[in-house]
Design an enzyme around this catalytic site. Structure first.
Site, mmCIF file in Angstrom:
data_model
loop_
_atom_site.group_PDB
_atom_site.id
_atom_site.type_symbol
_atom_site.label_atom_id
_atom_site.label_comp_id
_atom_site.label_asym_id
_atom_site.label_seq_id
_atom_site.Cartn_x
_atom_site.Cartn_y
_atom_site.Cartn_z
ATOM 1 N N HIS A 89 -1.409 -91.673 -15.889
ATOM 2 C CA HIS A 89 -0.958 -91.532 -14.501
ATOM 3 C C HIS A 89 -0.300 -90.206 -14.177
ATOM 4 O O HIS A 89 0.016 -89.941 -13.027
ATOM 5 C CB HIS A 89 0.022 -92.662 -14.139
HETATM 6 C C1 UD1 Z 1 6.601 -92.474 -11.310
HETATM 7 C C2 UD1 Z 1 7.563 -91.590 -12.101
HETATM 8 C C3 UD1 Z 1 7.053 -91.454 -13.531
HETATM 9 C C4 UD1 Z 1 6.762 -92.799 -14.163
HETATM 10 C C5 UD1 Z 1 5.807 -93.565 -13.271
HETATM 11 C C6 UD1 Z 1 5.460 -94.932 -13.832
HETATM 12 C C7 UD1 Z 1 8.659 -89.814 -10.795
HETATM 13 C C8 UD1 Z 1 8.719 -88.358 -10.583
HETATM 14 N N1 UD1 Z 1 7.635 -90.253 -11.561
HETATM 15 O O1 UD1 Z 1 5.382 -91.761 -11.190
HETATM 16 O O2 UD1 Z 1 8.055 -90.794 -14.303
HETATM 17 O O3 UD1 Z 1 6.208 -92.620 -15.439
HETATM 18 O O4 UD1 Z 1 6.417 -93.714 -11.982
HETATM 19 O O5 UD1 Z 1 4.596 -95.611 -12.986
HETATM 20 O O6 UD1 Z 1 9.480 -90.546 -10.305
HETATM 21 N N2 UD1 Z 1 1.826 -96.063 -5.593
HETATM 22 C C9 UD1 Z 1 1.276 -97.254 -5.184
HETATM 23 N N3 UD1 Z 1 1.996 -98.383 -5.371
HETATM 24 C C10 UD1 Z 1 3.224 -98.356 -5.928
HETATM 25 C C11 UD1 Z 1 3.773 -97.121 -6.323
HETATM 26 C C12 UD1 Z 1 3.050 -95.992 -6.160
HETATM 27 O O7 UD1 Z 1 0.185 -97.315 -4.679
HETATM 28 O O8 UD1 Z 1 3.841 -99.419 -6.074
HETATM 29 C C13 UD1 Z 1 1.064 -94.830 -5.398
HETATM 30 C C14 UD1 Z 1 1.767 -93.903 -4.411
HETATM 31 O O9 UD1 Z 1 1.307 -94.090 -3.136
HETATM 32 C C15 UD1 Z 1 1.446 -92.548 -4.940
HETATM 33 C C16 UD1 Z 1 1.257 -92.753 -6.425
HETATM 34 O O10 UD1 Z 1 1.069 -94.135 -6.634
HETATM 35 O O11 UD1 Z 1 0.248 -92.064 -4.417
HETATM 36 C C17 UD1 Z 1 2.388 -92.211 -7.217
HETATM 37 O O12 UD1 Z 1 3.604 -92.930 -7.076
HETATM 38 P P1 UD1 Z 1 5.022 -92.226 -7.342
HETATM 39 O O13 UD1 Z 1 6.109 -93.209 -7.332
HETATM 40 O O14 UD1 Z 1 5.142 -91.052 -6.460
HETATM 41 O O15 UD1 Z 1 4.923 -91.632 -8.803
HETATM 42 P P2 UD1 Z 1 4.262 -92.185 -10.138
HETATM 43 O O16 UD1 Z 1 3.072 -91.353 -10.404
HETATM 44 O O17 UD1 Z 1 4.104 -93.660 -10.141
#
Ligand code: UD1
Length: 392
Positions: free
Chosen positions: A211
């Protein structure tokens, strides 16, 4: 006789926070006469599969406050959490804010608390990848710099902090709290049926998770990793619970069909804590860019190929089952073959990975109670030059 309950706010937001707060919440709940515990969820992760399932499986109390911030750029997400958390914190006025790990919710909450004159305790302090391209590395450095209490998982983390000039009195070496959850739930995880349900056999498959923006947001990099997975899957079936970010990027780069059509790759939705532990425990190997999986596989003795150039968890390389492969396609495949043929690196019993970390944190908070309960003026850093009392 205790004068006051120590009022603690803990902040969680993203998946890796949940297995870290669970043991601490449970430990604090044993002493309701000593601690008042308020749980705040920022809403960074909101999907049921990224969130709710962890609360129910790990027995985490329902958040008292939900900030509902959702997704956005790094800055948007951090700023939104700050704005909402400031409102909440002004109402709650705790003695200490506990933040965990290195996600955007961690840095945002620490920054708000410290600006309101509230003490901050950071659980999993002192990790450093020394790679500032990683959003998490920035979160770690800033959170540690702001925190009044640094709960570290290892001696290496202590030496990182000491080399940055952190006063030793702020540091408490307590161990790896995520392993508290692992030890506590391993038996239950062993009873899950996900391996059989996916038509897999113990040690007859590899577990893949992916991810990190550095791996999934660039087409060329992601395509190389996909090719490596396709090649490995000819020899060893792979199960791949796909993170929402990765689902989006695979589809945007038109790499999803290739994976879906590969006979040896099972793409599934993100799984809960018990199922991921179960899948990990029975795997032949793991291929991942996660922080936590590097540690969990080391504890479980499963070879882990980490798709990163560096790691903030070097103990897993030096003493555990982890090997860094970056996104080098040939290296990933070669390491996977070695693990399939020869078993790969064997695990280690790391110091303070003993299931008693939450208890040590609670004991330490108790020791610091008077200081935490004192006013912000009394908590001014001892290094500060004060008005000479002879002048007043
Ligand atoms: C975050 C953490 C990372 C951790 C990871 C585990 C930061 C900087 N990064 O990264 O350290 O390893 O979580 O999962 O905080 N999204 C969904 N549904 C959700 C959550 C996210 O669809 O419930 C999508 C968002 O719209 C976005 C992407 O996933 O496009 C990334 O989510 P985000 O929370 O920004 O960061 P992660 O990559 O999950």
């Amino acid at each position: 006789m205790l004068s006051d309950k120590l009022k603690i706010v803990a902040v969680v937001g993203a998946r890796p926070n949940f297995m870290k707060i669970a043991p601490l919440a449970r430990e604090l709940a044993k002493y309701p006469e000593r601690f008042e515990f308020v749980l705040v969820h920022t809403g960074q992760h909101y999907d049921s599969l990224m969130n709710d399932v962890f609360f129910s499986e790990l027995g985490i109390p329902a958040p008292d406050i939900h900030l509902g911030v959702g997704s956005g750029s790094q800055t948007q997400q951090t700023a939104r959490i700050m704005l909402e958390f400031e409102k909440a914190l002004t109402e709650i006025t705790p003695h200490v804010v506990v933040v965990l790990g290195d996600v955007n919710s961690t840095i945002a909450a620490a920054l708000v608390a410290v600006k309101l004159g509230i003490a901050v305790a950071h659980v999993e302090a002192g990790l450093r990848s020394h790679d500032r391209r990683m959003p998490e590395e920035i979160n770690r450095i800033v959170t540690d710099a702001l925190s009044d209490i640094l709960y570290t998982p290892s001696r290496l983390a202590d030496s990182n902090l000491l080399s940055e000039g952190v006063p030793p009195r702020k540091i408490s070496l307590v161990g790896n709290i995520m392993i508290d959850s692992l030890i506590g739930f391993l038996e239950q995880a062993g009873k899950r049926k996900i391996v059989e349900q996916l038509g897999l056999t113990p040690r007859g498959y590899g577990l893949v998770t992916l991810h990190r923006p550095s791996n999934v947001d660039n087409r060329e990099v992601l395509a190389g990793i996909v090719e490596a997975l396709l090649e490995i899957s000819v020899q060893l079936p792979l199960v791949f619970p796909v993170h929402p970010r990765t689902v989006k990027m695979l589809s945007e780069f038109a790499l999803d069909t290739k994976l879906e059509q590969a006979g040896g790759i099972r793409m599934i939705e993100p799984v809960g804590y018990l199922d991921i532990l179960c899948l990990m425990k029975s795997a032949r190997l793991a291929i991942s860019d996660s922080g936590g999986i590097q540690e969990e596989t080391t504890y479980l003795g499963i070879p882990c190929i980490t798709l990163r150039q560096n790691t903030e968890r070097p103990e897993t390389i030096l003493e555990g089952t982890n090997t860094l492969a970056g996104h080098d396609r040939e290296l990933i495949v070669r390491l996977a073959r070695q693990a399939i043929d020869g078993g790969g690196k064997s695990g280690g019993n790391l110091e303070f990975w003993d299931g008693a970390v939450a208890a040590r944190i609670v004991e330490d908070l108790e020791k610091r109670r008077d200081w935490l309960i004192s006013s912000p003026d009394e908590r001014v850093d001892r290094a500060a030059i004060q008005v000479d009392p002879n002048l007043t």
